[in-house]
Every structure is written in C-alpha cells, then in structure tokens.
Scaffold this motif. Structure first.
Motif, PDB file in Angstrom:
ATOM      1  N   ASP A 207       0.853  -1.234  -0.166  1.00 12.58           N
ATOM      2  CA  ASP A 207       0.037  -0.055  -0.120  1.00 12.58           C
ATOM      3  C   ASP A 207       0.947   1.063  -0.060  1.00 12.58           C
ATOM      4  O   ASP A 207       0.334   2.416  -0.052  1.00 12.58           O
ATOM      5  CB  ASP A 207      -1.053  -0.001   1.292  1.00 12.58           C
ATOM      6  CG  ASP A 207      -2.193  -1.044   1.042  1.00 12.58           C
ATOM      7  OD1 ASP A 207      -2.483  -1.093  -0.227  1.00 12.58           O
ATOM      8  OD2 ASP A 207      -2.344  -1.569   1.906  1.00 12.58           O
ATOM      9  N   SER A 209       2.790   4.462  -1.480  1.00 11.40           N
ATOM     10  CA  SER A 209       2.749   4.982  -2.657  1.00 11.40           C
ATOM     11  C   SER A 209       3.809   5.766  -3.359  1.00 11.40           C
ATOM     12  O   SER A 209       4.649   6.144  -2.548  1.00 11.40           O
ATOM     13  CB  SER A 209       1.496   5.849  -2.576  1.00 11.40           C
ATOM     14  OG  SER A 209       1.767   6.890  -1.748  1.00 11.40           O
ATOM     15  N   THR A 245       0.048   3.224  -5.598  1.00 10.92           N
ATOM     16  CA  THR A 245       0.404   2.392  -4.533  1.00 10.92           C
ATOM     17  C   THR A 245       0.971   1.239  -5.367  1.00 10.92           C
ATOM     18  O   THR A 245       0.934   0.950  -6.508  1.00 10.92           O
ATOM     19  CB  THR A 245      -0.809   1.684  -3.824  1.00 10.92           C
ATOM     20  OG1 THR A 245      -1.381   0.980  -4.598  1.00 10.92           O
ATOM     21  CG2 THR A 245      -1.534   2.674  -3.231  1.00 10.92           C
TER      22      THR A 245
END
Ligand code: NAD
Length: 322
Positions: A207, A209, A245
């Motif tokens: 997750d 990014s 992400t």
C-alpha cells in the motif's frame, strides 16, 4: 551549445543525452561517467565525447568542461539500500562529487548547472503532496547526500552567483533502467520478474505509494532547462503529482502484460518512506510545455523495451496471489 552530462551512461543520463541530441540548439555533448552503475552500451553509437572517470577527478572535470556552456549533473550512486551498505561511498560520489562539479563549473567560466536531487530529502516528513518549502528530513544516507547536493547548488548561487537548478526527482522509470541487481528499482524489478515468470517481491504490504515519472518527461525537463538556462534559487520537484500504490502498479502491469502476476511479501525496507507525491505547481510554472506521460503508456513503452532487449515473450505466468 555544448553540454556536459555527468552520469550520462546511466539510465536517466542516457535518455537525457538522446533528448539533448534531438535538439538543434545543442551542438555537442560530452559525458563524464565512471561506469560504476552505468553502462557504455546505453550510449553506444551516439555522437558524444566520452570521458571515463569519476566526478571526484578534478583534472578530468577540467578537460571535460572546457568550452562547455552547461552541465547536467546526474552522476551519483543512486538507491537508498546501496547507501545503507556503504554510506561513505554514497557521500563521496553524491555530496563531494557535486561540490567538485560546481567548483569545475566555476573554473570553466561559471557554467550553468542543473542537477538531480531526490524526493528522499523529504524522508520522515509525512505530509502530502510534497511542497518544496516543506521541512526536509532524510531517513537514509542517500537522502542526506542528495540534500547536500541541492544545498551546494543553492549555496553556489548565493555565494558565487552561479546559475543553478536543483530538481528533486521522484520515482523515475523507463527504458534502460537496470534490473537484475540487488539495488534495482521497483519498476524494472517487477517487469523482469514478470517476464521471467517469477513472483514479484513486494517489500511491505504494497500500500506504499510513489509518484512514478516516465523518464522521457525528466529528459525533456532537463533539456528545456539547459536550452533556456532556467535557474531557480531553491530546489524544484520534478514529478507531476500522481500517487500510485505498489498494488495499483502491479494491477496496471498485469493489464499491460495481459496475464496475472504472483506476488510475495517481505519485510519493509529500512530507510524507505511510506508515501511520496509531488506538488508540481512550481515545475509546471517553470516548464509549462512539459507534459507527463501517463503510467499506462510509460509502462507499455518500458515493457516493450525490456522485451526487445531480453527477447522475452512473456508468460509462463504463475497465478496471482494478491
Ligand atoms: P544510474 O545509476 O543509472 O546513473 C548514475 C550514473 O552516474 C551511472 O552511469 C554511474 O556510472 C555514474 N556515476 C556514479 N558515480 C560516479 C562518479 N563518482 N563519477 C562519475 N560517474 C559516476 O542512476 P539514475 O537512476 O540514472 O540516476 C541519475 C541521477 O538521478 C542520480 O543523481 C540519482 O541520484 C538521481 N535520482 C534518480 C531517481 C530515479 O528514480 N532513478 C530518483 C531520484 C534521484
């Protein structure tokens, strides 16, 4: 106009040299590169003068800078993990190297210098998007060395009146970016794993990014900067404000490749920042004609290049585990 590109045999350097060569206002190019992470193959067949050696070699710099109008300073030991393994080497190449380049630029007659800094200077500062005036707080020796790079440029403008531009690159990707070594960046590492049918290794949960920037946009900004001698007193972000992400990157890559990818997760990397996204207001003001390349198109062009060089046709692909 005669331009010197340090680090010109590297990934961004070799793409930038091509962009410079395509401009009628650039008449000749010299490259200074010690080939520590670059590859002479990247510049094979190009009409350039090549000076093999380090930016720490002042005699070499003086020879290469003679008669030049501008310097694109990209030579550095990139990568956060590399700087964790050998912080002193990163400091020498990146911080001291920049100081030597600025000194040589003065000796050669106050040449214009545009140089690569990095989004890693923001480090522990978690605010998004990153605006240039935000507090810098590097988390790795690499980030510190890039903060030194940009600070030297700023100081040389104030102390000696040198025309300079420090650009904070975010995650640049595209053709000629090396894969297959311990410090490979995420896009080439993912593409080569995918083409070879290996699982993609994600450090952390996926997750995190990044503001991925296709290398052509970077090369275009650098060549515009040189041609128009664009100077600025403070560092400027060089990315366009997209936030992707790693999970989204993998999804886009699956769509480009046309087959599912398998993923394994390992521990997050020390020194890595969680999220990164540029505020691109200042960049767009200074370079109004430079447009970003969409991630989809950038990935298509990058995959095409990797397929051409490796002659991979793709899948023996394992199924997705994401
Ligand atoms: P690269 O490793 O492909 O290019 C660096 C080049 O510099 C190589 O050709 C290498 O041989 C050369 N070099 C290294 N040390 C040298 C020295 N002491 N003297 C002369 N040449 C030397 O990496 P890249 O991704 O093309 O990075 C170019 C610049 O952009 C670097 O300054 C890097 O820190 C910066 N940057 C890159 C990214 C990215 O996403 N690729 C992000 C932020 C900043």
């Amino acid at each position: 106009m005669h331009v010197v590109v340090t680090g010109g045999a590297g990934f961004i350097g070799a793409n930038t040299v091509r962009a410079l060569l395509s401009r009628p206002d650039i008449t000749s190019i010299a490259i200074v590169d010690d080939l520590s992470t670059g590859d002479k193959e990247n510049i094979a067949g190009l009409d350039v003068a090549f000076y093999e050696g380090s930016v720490l070699d002042t005699d070499l710099l003086d020879r290469a800078f003679r008669g030049a109008d501008a310097v694109v300073h990209l030579a550095a030991l990139p990568s956060v993990p590399r700087s964790l393994s050998d912080p002193v080497a990163s400091h020498h190449a990146n911080a001291t190297g920049t100081l030597q380049v600025l000194q040589a630029a003065r000796r050669a007659g106050d040449l214009y210098v545009v140089a690569a800094s990095s989004s890693s200077v923001y480090g522990a500062n978690r605010a998004l998007p990153k605006q240039e005036a935000m507090r810098t707080s590097p988390l790795s020796p690499y980030g510190v060395s890039k903060l030194a790079t940009e600070a030297y440029l700023t100081a040389y403008r104030h102390s000696f009146g040198l025309d300079v531009l420090a650009l904070r690159f975010f995650n640049v990707y595209g053709p000629m970016q090396p894969a297959g070594h311990a410090y490979a960046a995420v896009v080439p590492a993912f593409i080569t794993a995918a083409l070879e049918g290996r699982p993609l290794q994600v450090q952390g949960d996926g997750d995190q990014s990044r503001d991925f920037t296709f290398v052509d946009s970077v090369a275009q900004v650098l060549s515009e900067a040189v041609a128009r001698r664009i100077a600025y007193p403070d560092p400027v972000n060089l990315a366009f404000g997209a936030r992707t992400t790693l999970k989204e990157l993998i999804g886009e890559l699956e769509s480009v490749l046309g087959f599912p990818l398998s993923v394994t997760h390992t521990e997050p990397r020390p020194g890595d920042v969680r999220d990164s996204q540029a505020d691109s207001t200042l960049l767009r003001t200074l370079f109004p004609t430079v447009a970003p390349v969409a991630l989809r198109e950038g990935l298509e062009r990058t995959v095409r290049w990797f397929r051409e060089v490796s002659c991979h046709d793709g899948p023996d692909a394992p199924s997705t585990t994401l």
